[in-house]
Structures are given as structure tokens and as C-alpha cells.
Design an enzyme around this catalytic site. Sequence first.
Site, PDB file in Angstrom:
ATOM      1  CE  LYS A 139      69.385 -51.892  12.187  1.00  0.00           C
ATOM      2  NZ  LYS A 139      68.866 -53.095  12.911  1.00  0.00           N
ATOM      3  N   GLY A 150      63.329 -55.144   4.557  1.00  0.00           N
ATOM      4  CA  GLY A 150      62.413 -55.028   5.684  1.00  0.00           C
ATOM      5  C   GLY A 150      61.027 -54.660   5.208  1.00  0.00           C
ATOM      6  CB  VAL A 202      55.974 -51.255   2.829  1.00  0.00           C
ATOM      7  CG1 VAL A 202      55.605 -49.951   2.149  1.00  0.00           C
ATOM      8  CG2 VAL A 202      55.941 -52.420   1.841  1.00  0.00           C
ATOM      9  CB  THR A 205      61.240 -49.972   8.132  1.00  0.00           C
ATOM     10  OG1 THR A 205      60.437 -50.443   9.200  1.00  0.00           O
ATOM     11  CG2 THR A 205      62.588 -49.551   8.649  1.00  0.00           C
ATOM     12  CD  GLU A 263      64.777 -57.563  -2.481  1.00  0.00           C
ATOM     13  OE1 GLU A 263      65.361 -57.932  -3.493  1.00  0.00           O
ATOM     14  OE2 GLU A 263      63.577 -57.823  -2.236  1.00  0.00           O
ATOM     15  CB  CYS A 287      59.542 -60.947   1.490  1.00  0.00           C
ATOM     16  SG  CYS A 287      60.917 -61.652   0.598  1.00  0.00           S
ATOM     17  CD  GLU A 338      55.023 -58.820   4.493  1.00  0.00           C
ATOM     18  OE1 GLU A 338      55.828 -59.467   3.800  1.00  0.00           O
ATOM     19  OE2 GLU A 338      55.296 -57.707   4.991  1.00  0.00           O
TER      20      GLU A 338
END
Length: 493
Positions: free
Chosen positions: A184, A236, A238, A240, A259, A293, A394
Site C-alpha cells: 500500500k 512513515g 512515528v 502512524t 522505518e 527521514c 521533524e
Amino acid sequence: MTFEVVKDLSAGLYFFNGKRQTIQGSETFPVYEARSGEVVAQCPSADAAHVDKIVDLAAEAQPQWGRLTPIERGKVLNRVADLIRQHLEELAVWEVKTNGKPITEARIDIEASADMFQFYAGVAPAVLKGDYFDLPSENQTRFAYTRREPLGVVGCIGAWNYPFLLCVWKIAPALAGGNAVVFKPSPFAPASPVLLGELLKAAGLPDGVYNVVQGEGKTGEALCLNEKIAKVSFTGSVGTGKLVQQNCAKRSVKPVTLELGGKSPLIIFEDAEISNAISASILANFFNQGEVCTNATRVFVHNSLVEKYTGELLEVLKKLQVGDPLHEETKVGATINEPHLKRVLGFVERAQAQGAKVLRGGQRVHPEGVEKGFYFDPAVITNLKDDMEIVKDEIFGAVLLILPFEDEAEVIQRANNTSYGLAAGLYTKDVGRAHRVAAKLQAGTVGTKQQNQPYEIFGCKITYALGMLVEHTVWLQNSKPAQFLSIPTTIAM
Ligand code: TXE
């Protein structure tokens, strides 16, 4: 092995039963081209029933693929690597349209994706081997061995900043390990994983082994809750990531790879080579519009160097081309979409309200020919405090923060003062200091004299890559209880 890159998305953004198609969904979401700001498609979201049906198709197809040897599977992965290289330019253009990154960077992603398939095709036969050991017995008549077996169907959930490459990072090890995949993508960048499906089909991957479903959080949740999904690999934020971990333990117990985000430090010591440190700072903050990231947005500069560093950095940035990402000279392309652009602008505005000083950029810009696209002029900001939101959270945008420091102990303490720990970088001519400081920085990857180099940034990625491959298979003994294969060497007739 013929393959043609599609010209548009009209045939759909789903991939199952070995072909690009679409579904009848009750909800749809718009697909934007970040570069022009235009809506290029409306994509139906998959609900739990759609997800379950496609997972069933994957579960049916997996055993045949899983029974092949790693070498046989590797032949398909090598063929897809060749196809990717043959169509590199067309695929790179799609990546620009999908994500907004400069064409020069998109080519790097596509080439690295081909390398990744080849890497797993080559390493799988070496890694997917079991162990053998003698068991206590008279005349050495008993032994045991373990063998690696695929997990089954792996669910993958992607982010939008590296749509093609990030997908390959997940599916190449999973497929090399004999698993089927349901992927997805992020709804902000849904197209590339479907192109990969068509490439894999042309390379000979059996139908049903690789599948793409589309949607937002609800679709990702359905994938995590599905009991036929043996493992989830997520990239994605943190926030989620936490939900994914919870949902993966709700109906069944499955391993999860996460990740997640970062707020990495880059430390420039007083003996650093300034020009190197400046090019590294630019790479660590403005590459891929800052949507990386591992970006080192917290740039710690020794007090004795701050003035020289800042002056020379601003000078170099005068030549930084923000514009149409399809143009060769463009260095910074379009931000992924309007809500994210507004999110980045919001960080800058709130920091200014707290007393931060913006030395350049930080505004929305409208490059000629793509005025309606989502463009942010990279920002350099000083006069900051470590407890400010912009220093702690972030941003995932092109914002470089200059943070002066005095000594080694102080900067290590401040660099580690974060809830993140993805990456870190440092610049010094003192090799002893480089190793001493690197050992004290709490980060998964530490780079010295380089930052965000495709392969190096994830030094741990190579080990992670092997880990992923290993993780996508299991020691027989712990997947199916007590399958400790002990075979007597002599059979009593
Ligand atoms: O993340 P989101 P985004 C990080 C980056 C930043 C974030 C940006 O640091 O924090 O990702 O990506 C799906 N259950 N990394 O905005 O919103 C959603 O549809 C299941 C780190 O996309 O978390 C999307 O497909 N899935 C990284 C995906 O989760 C759900 C590299 C991510 O969405 C869901 C790139 C739910 N409840 C970005 N809700 C690295 N470390 O390598 C949403 N999703």
C-alpha cells in the site's frame, strides 16, 4: 520480455492478478502532480473487504513462488533489474511527476532500485541457508538441521518521499525470500509501485505474487489487521508507526519492521574543511526538497566557525535553482502537496514568532511555467534555542538550522537530546575525535565526512537489507513448533 511504460494512469492504480486495474470503491482520493499542482487522477480507496480479497489472491499465489529456489527467484529479480535500466529515463520522469523531485535525483533512485533487485538476487542464495548440527547419538547417527522458509504474505506500507526506491527496498527482500507481497503506497504518491508490478510481470513474476492496493489510513489498518498477513513492513511517521504496531498485535501476532522519522544532527568541528561541510549541509537539508527521514536539519557549528560557515553557505545557496523538476538545472523541485507545503511554512512562521532569524528562503515560490505547483524556497535559520518546536520536531522540509556550540561534551549532549535516533553526521580532520564522537552519538547511522550518500547513509541499511531478507524468512523451528528435523542416518527396515 516486452514492457512498455504507461503514458497515463487511466488504466487504474491497482495491481493484482498480474495486471494494472482498478476497483469499485465507495471513497476516492485525488492524485496530484506536485510539479504542476494539477489533479491527474481520482483513485478509489480499498476498504477491508477489498484488502482481504487481494490478500487471499496473494496467499493462493505464494506457495508456488515460495517453492522455487533462491537462485530461480533471483533470475526474475535480475531480469526486472535489467528492465528497469532499459526504461530508466521513462521511469525517472514518472518519479518526478509522482513526487516532484528533480529529474537528476529521480535517475539516482531508479538506478539504485535496479541495483537493489540485483543485490537481493545475488545475496539470497547465500543468506537463505539453514544450519546443520550433530545430535548426541551413538556412531553419529543423529543430526538436525534448520531450513529457511518464506513467511507467506507480507504487507508493506510506504511513505511518499521515495515512491519507487522505497517500494523496492521493501519488496525485493520479501520476494527474494519467497514471499508474496501486498503493497500500500502513500496516497500522496500512488503510481510508482504499480509500474513496478508491470515490470515484475514482464520479468516473469507469477501472477498474484505482487499486488498493490491504494488508500489512506483505513486501508493500511485493514492490512495490519488481516490475519493472513504474516508480517508488516512500514515506513512513515512515528505516530502512524505506533498505530501499525498496535494493530499488528490485535487479531494475530506478527513481526513488524518500522522505518520512522528523524531529527538528525550534523556536527561541524572547528577543524572541519568548510567547503566540504557546506556541501554536506546542503545535501543533508535540501536534497529531495528536504523530504528525507535521515536529514540532518540540526547543524551544530563550532562558535569559531559560525560566521565564516554562514557567510559561505549563503553565498553558495545564491546559485541554488528551485524550479520545474523536469529541468536538468533544477536542484530543488516541488514539495509533495499543498498541505505539506503549508506544514513546512507553518514551522518557519512559528519559529520567527519565537525569535528565530530567517537568513534566506522560507517562503512559497512560483517558478515560471509551473506556477501552481507546490514550491518552497529552502530556508536557513539562526537565533534558535534547543527547546523550540522547529529544533525538536521533524519538519520533513528544506529547512537548515544553524546551532552554535563551544565544546565536544556540550555538542554530544545536545545532539543526543532528541526522541529520534535515525542518523547523525560529523566533520573534523581529527580521526581520533571522529571515532570517539561517532561512538557517543545515539543514531542508527553515523556518517563522517559525508551525509545522505545514497548507499552510505544507510550504512546500517546494508545490514538492514540483509536483516530484511533474513526477517522475511524464518528458521523452521520457530514458525512451525517442534519441527526440529532430526533424521537418523540409518533407516531400520
Ligand atoms: O507518513 P505517515 P508520511 C517518515 C518521515 C515522516 C513521514 C512522512 O520521517 O515522518 O515518514 O511520510 C499510511 N495504519 N519517513 O507523511 O503519515 C499512510 O497512508 C496503517 C521515514 O507518508 O505516517 C502512508 O501510506 N497505515 C522513512 C503511510 O502510512 C497508515 C523514510 C505513512 O504515512 C495509517 C520516509 C494507519 N492507521 C519517510 N495511517 C525512513 N525512516 O526510512 C496512515 N497510514
